[in-house]
Design an enzyme around this catalytic site. Structure first.
Site, PDB file in Angstrom:
ATOM      1  N   ARG A 179      49.911  36.813  35.007  1.00 13.92           N
ATOM      2  CA  ARG A 179      49.327  36.530  36.262  1.00 13.92           C
ATOM      3  C   ARG A 179      49.496  34.964  36.708  1.00 13.92           C
ATOM      4  O   ARG A 179      49.736  34.586  37.967  1.00 13.92           O
ATOM      5  CB  ARG A 179      47.712  36.861  35.764  1.00 13.92           C
ATOM      6  CG  ARG A 179      46.935  36.289  37.112  1.00 13.92           C
ATOM      7  CD  ARG A 179      46.701  37.298  38.293  1.00 13.92           C
ATOM      8  NE  ARG A 179      46.239  36.644  39.475  1.00 13.92           N
ATOM      9  CZ  ARG A 179      45.846  37.248  40.444  1.00 13.92           C
ATOM     10  NH1 ARG A 179      45.941  38.647  40.436  1.00 13.92           N
ATOM     11  NH2 ARG A 179      45.206  36.578  41.499  1.00 13.92           N
TER      12      ARG A 179
ATOM     13  N   VAL B  12      39.779  41.286  49.630  1.00 18.01           N
ATOM     14  CA  VAL B  12      39.264  40.719  48.585  1.00 18.01           C
ATOM     15  C   VAL B  12      39.440  38.974  48.896  1.00 18.01           C
ATOM     16  O   VAL B  12      39.274  38.029  48.123  1.00 18.01           O
ATOM     17  CB  VAL B  12      39.983  40.873  47.179  1.00 18.01           C
ATOM     18  CG1 VAL B  12      39.989  42.191  46.740  1.00 18.01           C
ATOM     19  CG2 VAL B  12      41.543  40.519  47.412  1.00 18.01           C
TER      20      VAL B  12
ATOM     21  N   HIS C 290      35.963  46.074  46.382  1.00 12.84           N
ATOM     22  CA  HIS C 290      37.291  45.877  45.438  1.00 12.84           C
ATOM     23  C   HIS C 290      37.481  44.409  44.954  1.00 12.84           C
ATOM     24  O   HIS C 290      38.351  44.014  44.328  1.00 12.84           O
ATOM     25  CB  HIS C 290      38.730  46.151  46.234  1.00 12.84           C
ATOM     26  CG  HIS C 290      39.004  47.646  46.606  1.00 12.84           C
ATOM     27  ND1 HIS C 290      39.768  47.980  47.491  1.00 12.84           N
ATOM     28  CD2 HIS C 290      38.366  48.590  45.902  1.00 12.84           C
ATOM     29  CE1 HIS C 290      39.702  49.230  47.626  1.00 12.84           C
ATOM     30  NE2 HIS C 290      38.801  49.702  46.708  1.00 12.84           N
TER      31      HIS C 290
END
Ligand code: OAD
Length: 261
Positions: A66, A113, A129
């Site tokens: 990530r 988001v 979400h």
């Protein structure tokens, strides 16, 4: 214009209207959608339904990837981060917030988001979400802004309970946090009108909300430049970009409110 007036009539007559929004609302803020031309999943492929399982099995490896993806062009995480970091609310977000201030829209359920609804002034907001600027503990569910948390050891752990921390964004295959889902369901149960803005209706449970509301008699309005899976469920379709349609819709409702004084 007729469809805007028809949508304004429904909203002005409603007692409890809610909005359900998706990526199309933020498109005019420069944030890519997921599906359709230039969509992130169109460009890079949709993530696997096993994404959350992969995170659970190897959170350290997930976090390493990530953090690397965030800094390396050529992947959806980078594209989304780059776009959201540079985005500001557009007239569509501002009009949704204005409808809430007017008392017409009682709450907003967003699949986005990007945090742009809050920045535009929406208050009664359910981010189904999650929010990409927050982190969430998978054990106790506590959330905190990512900017306030120094990520050093991987995976990061919750200062409150020692659980593993992930991005607040809901992954493919991850259950929606139950409190959020219950709050969304309560709004869907209660509404007598639902305004759909910029969603393809491809992802459940959000995609089921208009169908459930319609079954209970709610009026459904869709704002989208193109037909979607939800179009057959809509009583009124306003075809066009949210950044243009939503201010016109807010104006039409404002005009009705002034006339009825
Ligand atoms: P999609 O990318 O599936 O759909 C975006 C919709 O916005 C499409 O129907 C477009 O036609 C429409 N659209 C494009 N530009 C628009 C504009 N200017 N004004 C209004 N509408 C416009 O996005 P979502 O429906 O939000 O989930 O997708 C739902 C979920 O799928 C996302 O929350 C994301 C994704 O996987 C997660 O990442 C968990």
């Amino acid at each position: 214009m007729d469809s805007i007036n028809a949508a304004a009539d429904i909203l002005a007559a409603s007692e409890y209207a809610i909005a359900l929004t998706g990526a199309g609302l933020s498109a005019e803020s420069g944030i890519p959608t997921f599906r359709g031309q230039d969509g992130l999943w169109t460009k890079y492929g949709q993530p696997s339904n096993l994404s959350y399982r992969a995170f659970s099995q190897d959170p350290q490896g997930w976090w390493e990837r990530r953090l690397s993806d965030e800094d390396t062009p050529g992947n959806p995480t980078y594209d989304l981060k780059d776009a959201v970091d540079n985005a500001v609310p557009n007239p569509g977000h501002l009009a949704v917030a204005e409808l809430e201030t007017m008392g017409v829209v009682k709450s907003v359920i967003t699949q986005n988001v990007d945090g742009l609804h809050s920045r535009a002034g929406s208050r009664n907001l359910l981010e189904i979400h999650g929010n990409r600027s927050y982190l969430r503990c998978i054990s106790c569910g506590s959330r905190k802004p990512r900017a306030t948390y120094i990520i050093s050891d991987l995976p990061p752990v919750c200062p409150r309970c020692g659980g593993i921390i992930k991005m607040d964004t809901v992954m493919f295959g991850e259950p929606i946090p139950s409190a959020t889902l219950e709050a969304c369901s309560a709004e869907v149960q209660r509404c007598d009108a639902m305004l759909l803005v910029g969603t393809s209706g491809a992802v459940s449970p959000a995609a089921q909300f208009p169908l459930l509301a319609r079954e209970r008699g709610a009026r459904i309005i869709e704002v989208n430049p193109v037909p979607t899976q939800l179009t057959p469920a809509a009583h009124v379709v306003v075809s066009g970009p949210a950044g243009e349609v939503m201010p016109s819709l807010a104006h039409a409702i404002r005009t009705r409110a002034i006339r009825s004084r």
